[in-house]
Design an enzyme around this catalytic site. Structure first.
Site, PDB file in Angstrom:
ATOM      1  N   PRO A 141      20.939 -14.490 -26.808  1.00 26.00           N
ATOM      2  CG  PRO A 141      21.634 -15.384 -29.007  1.00 26.00           C
ATOM      3  CD  PRO A 141      21.566 -14.267 -28.322  1.00 26.00           C
ATOM      4  CB  CYS A 142      22.137 -16.940 -22.662  1.00 27.14           C
ATOM      5  SG  CYS A 142      20.458 -17.199 -22.054  1.00 27.14           S
TER       6      CYS A 142
END
Length: 176
Positions: A141-142
């Site tokens: 989940p950047c």
């Protein structure tokens, strides 16, 4: 770093964020990409794996694609894919991605904090580069990484998508 595969199977679909591409190799899921259309997604995949032969395989990948599409619409909780994740990247990138995977839905972390968490407090720019190279959109989940001031900065798949994902996660968490 693992040697890049020479053959990838992929499929595409449409989600609330636009196009979604799922690619697998002999070791598992190696890419989940977001984009505006299939051509852009396929070009991104080929750029990431320049020597790989790409083969469309909608039938065999249908179950995992359906699971991903449902997760994009409701990105909280467990995700149960048939195939394991198999991201290709440097040791540093792998460290960043592993730490990112610990950030819960609805939460955020700064680039500075992420650099500190991996034991490299002065590597904020390198952390940002690892986020930009992330091959597993949403699952790594950047989109949960913000500037130190809490502002939204760049996102490999567009700032608007990043804002949508953060907002969706926070609404889902608040509603539960």
């Amino acid at each position: 770093m693992k040697t890049l595969p020479d053959h990838l199977r992929y499929t595409t679909g449409q989600c609330r964020l636009g196009g979604l591409l799922l690619a697998v190799c002999h070791t598992g899921i190696c890419a989940i990409l977001l984009g505006d259309d299939d051509q852009t997604l396929i070009a991104d995949l080929q750029k990431r794996f320049p020597d790989a032969r790409l083969e469309r395989d909608d039938a065999e990948l249908a179950s995992d694609m359906q699971t991903l599409l449902q997760y994009v619409d409701h990105p909280v909780g467990e995700l149960h894919l048939q195939l394991p994740l198999s991201a290709f990247g440097s040791v540093f990138q792998q460290q960043v991605w592993a730490e990112l995977a610990k950030v819960a839905a609805g939460q955020t972390v700064s680039y500075t904090e992420l650099a500190r968490l991996i034991g490299r407090p002065s590597a904020m720019r390198a952390v940002a580069g690892a986020c930009a190279a992330n091959p597993l959109a949403i699952l790594v989940p950047c989109h949960r990484v913000l500037r130190s001031d809490g502002g939204i900065s760049g996102y490999r798949w567009g700032v608007e998508r990043k804002e949508q994902l953060i907002d969706l996660e926070r609404r889902l968490i608040a509603a539960s």
